[in-house]
Design a protein around this motif. Structure first.
Motif, PDB file in Angstrom:
ATOM      1  N   SER A 115       0.814  -1.211   0.000  1.00  0.00           N
ATOM      2  CA  SER A 115       0.000   0.000   0.000  1.00  0.00           C
ATOM      3  C   SER A 115       0.852   1.267   0.000  1.00  0.00           C
ATOM      4  O   SER A 115       0.422   2.309  -0.517  1.00  0.00           O
ATOM      5  N   THR A 119       0.326   4.006  -2.917  1.00  0.00           N
ATOM      6  CA  THR A 119       0.038   5.403  -2.603  1.00  0.00           C
ATOM      7  C   THR A 119       1.043   6.323  -3.292  1.00  0.00           C
ATOM      8  O   THR A 119       0.672   7.365  -3.855  1.00  0.00           O
ATOM      9  N   GLU A 123      -0.121   9.085  -6.031  1.00  0.00           N
ATOM     10  CA  GLU A 123      -0.017  10.488  -5.633  1.00  0.00           C
ATOM     11  C   GLU A 123       1.203  11.199  -6.197  1.00  0.00           C
ATOM     12  O   GLU A 123       1.152  12.415  -6.454  1.00  0.00           O
ATOM     13  N   PRO A 139      -7.151   3.313  -4.797  1.00  0.00           N
ATOM     14  CA  PRO A 139      -6.263   3.848  -3.753  1.00  0.00           C
ATOM     15  C   PRO A 139      -6.352   3.007  -2.480  1.00  0.00           C
ATOM     16  O   PRO A 139      -7.437   2.544  -2.110  1.00  0.00           O
ATOM     17  N   THR A 181       3.158   7.897   8.901  1.00  0.00           N
ATOM     18  CA  THR A 181       1.975   7.419   8.184  1.00  0.00           C
ATOM     19  C   THR A 181       0.824   7.146   9.145  1.00  0.00           C
ATOM     20  O   THR A 181      -0.329   7.485   8.872  1.00  0.00           O
ATOM     21  N   LYS A 186      -0.575   9.724   5.577  1.00  0.00           N
ATOM     22  CA  LYS A 186       0.122  10.086   4.344  1.00  0.00           C
ATOM     23  C   LYS A 186       1.468   9.370   4.258  1.00  0.00           C
ATOM     24  O   LYS A 186       1.961   8.816   5.236  1.00  0.00           O
TER      25      LYS A 186
END
Length: 255
Positions: A115, A119, A123, A139, A181, A186
């Protein structure tokens, strides 16, 4: 580096002929955190049609072949990633996959893309060639990120020893990144995460984490530094102490 990425992209496209694959750059380069001698150049190659046996054989040793052609180019050995069909990538299906990794290269039948990487791809990924197909991809959820952080935490706990290598400092940056994270939802570059953890006073062993951050800026020039290599060999305890902080963050969210 830019020229090396361009040459690699062109060589990969040449193997596929008129069927140009979608080629992406993600990871530290896309996050503007690449450090020669420390970081990887992460690429993902997605095709519309299955990779033939002949194509796979050409691709699997391509980075070594280019390094032989340009032995002074330090970037070719940094390339890592996977090459597979878009359908296999989206549905986690078995198919012919070309894999380049730290441990070598091989032709496999599956490819794991966590993941964090997904991401980054969605992004910050940079399209190098072909059609941008990211709108087809789902996502990751925060639960996906949490799961992968927890899995990485378990890997850290099982890594009882650190070796005589500057890469041993990377465990501390990985922990800082995981905590970032969990707190923000994020993805951050490793250097940023390390600096953030120091600023937030999250690391009980700040000296070691500060050294890890400093190394991000000078890894190539310090790779043979005897004093640093000696210190790296003793980092196991500090890694586990910082992992205690990550354990607390995971437990807090689980509650």
């Amino acid at each position: 580096m830019k020229l090396s990425i361009e040459k690699m992209t062109n060589r990969i496209c040449a193997v596929f002929g008129d069927c140009t694959p979608s080629i992406y750059l993600y990871g530290s380069v896309a996050l503007e955190d690449f450090r020669l001698g420390w970081s990887d150049i992460d690429i993902l190659v997605l095709t519309q049609t299955p990779i033939s046996e002949k194509q796979a054989e050409e691709l699997v040793n391509l980075r070594q072949k280019m390094l032989e052609e340009e032995p002074d180019n330090l970037y070719y050995q940094s390339f890592e990633g996977g090459m597979l069909t878009l359908s296999s990538f989206m549905n986690s299906q078995h198919d012919r996959v070309v894999y380049w990794g730290t441990s070598g290269q091989r032709i496999a039948n599956s490819y794991h893309f966590d993941s964090f990487s997904m991401t980054e791809l969605l992004e910050n990924g940079i399209l190098l060639a072909g059609k941008d197909i990211r709108e087809c991809l789902t996502p990751p959820t925060f639960e996906d990120l949490y799961r992968d952080v927890k899995q990485h935490y378990e890997t850290i706990r099982n890594a009882h020893q650190t070796g005589r290598s500057l890469y041993s400092f990377g465990w501390l940056l990985d922990i800082a990144r995981c905590i970032y994270t969990l707190r923000t939802g994020k993805i951050a570059a490793k250097t940023f995460a390390g600096e953030w953890a120091l600023k937030e006073n999250l690391c009980p062993v700040p000296k070691s984490l500060q050294m890890a951050v400093n190394l991000r800026y000078a890894a190539t020039s310090l790779k043979d530094d005897v004093e640093l290599l000696d210190y790296a060999e003793t980092l196991g305890g500090d890694v586990q102490i910082f992992a205690d902080v990550l354990e607390y963050e995971l437990a807090s969210l689980e509650k």
